[in-house]
Motif scaffolding. Structure first.
Motif, PDB file in Angstrom:
ATOM      1  N   UNK A 205       0.847  -1.197   0.000  1.00 26.86           N
ATOM      2  CA  UNK A 205       0.000   0.000   0.000  1.00 26.86           C
ATOM      3  C   UNK A 205       0.880   1.244   0.000  1.00 26.86           C
ATOM      4  N   UNK A 206       0.231   2.395  -0.275  1.00 24.03           N
ATOM      5  CA  UNK A 206       0.939   3.660  -0.150  1.00 24.03           C
ATOM      6  C   UNK A 206       1.443   3.808   1.279  1.00 24.03           C
ATOM      7  N   UNK A 207       2.574   4.479   1.448  1.00 23.92           N
ATOM      8  CA  UNK A 207       3.246   4.560   2.737  1.00 23.92           C
ATOM      9  C   UNK A 207       2.341   5.116   3.828  1.00 23.92           C
ATOM     10  N   UNK A 208       2.355   4.430   4.963  1.00 28.33           N
ATOM     11  CA  UNK A 208       1.636   4.866   6.147  1.00 28.33           C
ATOM     12  C   UNK A 208       2.489   4.569   7.356  1.00 28.33           C
ATOM     13  N   UNK A 209       2.540   5.496   8.301  1.00 27.47           N
ATOM     14  CA  UNK A 209       3.345   5.298   9.494  1.00 27.47           C
ATOM     15  C   UNK A 209       2.580   4.589  10.612  1.00 27.47           C
ATOM     16  N   UNK A 210       1.352   4.158  10.323  1.00 26.90           N
ATOM     17  CA  UNK A 210       0.559   3.457  11.337  1.00 26.90           C
ATOM     18  C   UNK A 210       1.236   2.128  11.683  1.00 26.90           C
ATOM     19  N   UNK A 211       1.629   1.917  12.941  1.00 27.48           N
ATOM     20  CA  UNK A 211       2.328   0.683  13.305  1.00 27.48           C
ATOM     21  C   UNK A 211       1.384  -0.521  13.271  1.00 27.48           C
ATOM     22  N   UNK A 212       1.885  -1.619  12.816  1.00 27.78           N
ATOM     23  CA  UNK A 212       1.114  -2.864  12.777  1.00 27.78           C
ATOM     24  C   UNK A 212       2.093  -4.031  12.729  1.00 27.78           C
TER      25      UNK A 212
END
Length: 273
Positions: A205-212
């Motif tokens: 996916x497009x970059x996201x800083x949401x940790x998972x």
């Protein structure tokens, strides 16, 4: 004249063929038995089969190998499925009220496994980089493969979370497997394993800083657009290369930063013999 490494490997390969042929007392091993021999001697499935042949009891074999009764039956069932023929048969009656014994195919499987292990050991002793050969010896359709080391194993009921770290860079991965599988593989901290995942299970996916969990940053190196999804090749930490898929029409281009996610249940662990 001293032998070259290639001469030694060729000779050892010929010895392997001779040893495997000698392992069959009355006939050549059925081709389907070779499927079950994909499990090295370090795999507890063969250890369960060997122990059962010696004691004649599934429960006793499980205790000797150090796995649950359920895991022992899983081992027997898996070997039978891979071999294409039963490797164990139940016995009825007797002083103990019955038990189990190996079939002719089960005995033949153990003989062939021992012969192959001896021949393989002779080859490995001649190589400067046996670990690389171990990884190359596994043939699979999974395009993403990383040599790793087990950090810890957390077991909760019927499931186990296996935390591993890539040997190439600080890349942490978590696999969700059954507790029986963790037992049968003998997984423990410090053990080398090969982590694998098919490309279609890697979500880009497009970059996201949401940790998972099992999510990392990556840099796109190429994109192949498709009606059912865009195939994306990426460079991860320490230069590790991955392949995954983004939704069709993602608009991703080389050089873009992306988020890469692998479900814990999609990560497969293989032992290195």
């Amino acid at each position: 004249m001293p032998q070259s490494r290639s001469d030694v490997i060729t000779a050892a390969t010929q010895a392997a063929a001779t040893a495997a042929a000698a392992a069959a007392v009355t006939s050549t091993p059925a081709p389907t038995l070779m499927q079950a021999l994909g499990h090295p001697l370090s795999d507890r499935r063969l250890q369960v089969l060997r122990a059962l042949g010696e004691c004649g009891s599934i429960s006793q074999a499980a205790r000797e190998v150090g796995v649950s009764y359920k895991a022992a039956w899983q081992a027997i069932d898996t070997l039978g499925n891979l071999a294409g023929v039963p490797v164990v048969e139940k016995t009825v009656g007797g002083a103990g009220g019955g038990g189990a014994k190996l079939t002719a195919a089960g005995h033949e499987l153990l003989r062939a496994a021992q012969a192959m292990a001896q021949a393989r050991g002779a080859v490995m002793q001649q190589l400067q980089s046996p670990a690389a050969l171990q990884r190359l010896g596994i043939q699979t359709s999974m395009r993403n493969q990383w040599p790793c080391q087990v950090q810890r194993v957390d077991i909760a009921g019927a499931l186990a979370l296996v935390h591993v770290q890539s040997q190439h860079g600080d890349l942490q991965l978590t696999a969700r497997i059954t507790a029986e599988s963790a037992q049968l593989l003998g997984l423990q901290a410090g053990m080398p394993v090969l982590a694998m995942c098919k490309a279609t299970a890697v979500d880009v996916r497009a970059w996201s800083q949401t940790p998972a969990a099992n999510t990392w940053p990556g840099k796109v190196t190429r994109v192949t657009q498709g009606a059912m999804g865009d195939e994306v090749a990426m460079q991860m930490a320490a230069g590790v290369q991955w392949v995954g898929f983004a939704p069709a029409g993602s608009g991703l281009r080389a050089g873009r930063k992306v988020s890469v996610h692998i479900p814990e249940s999609a990560l497969v662990l293989a032992l290195l013999a």
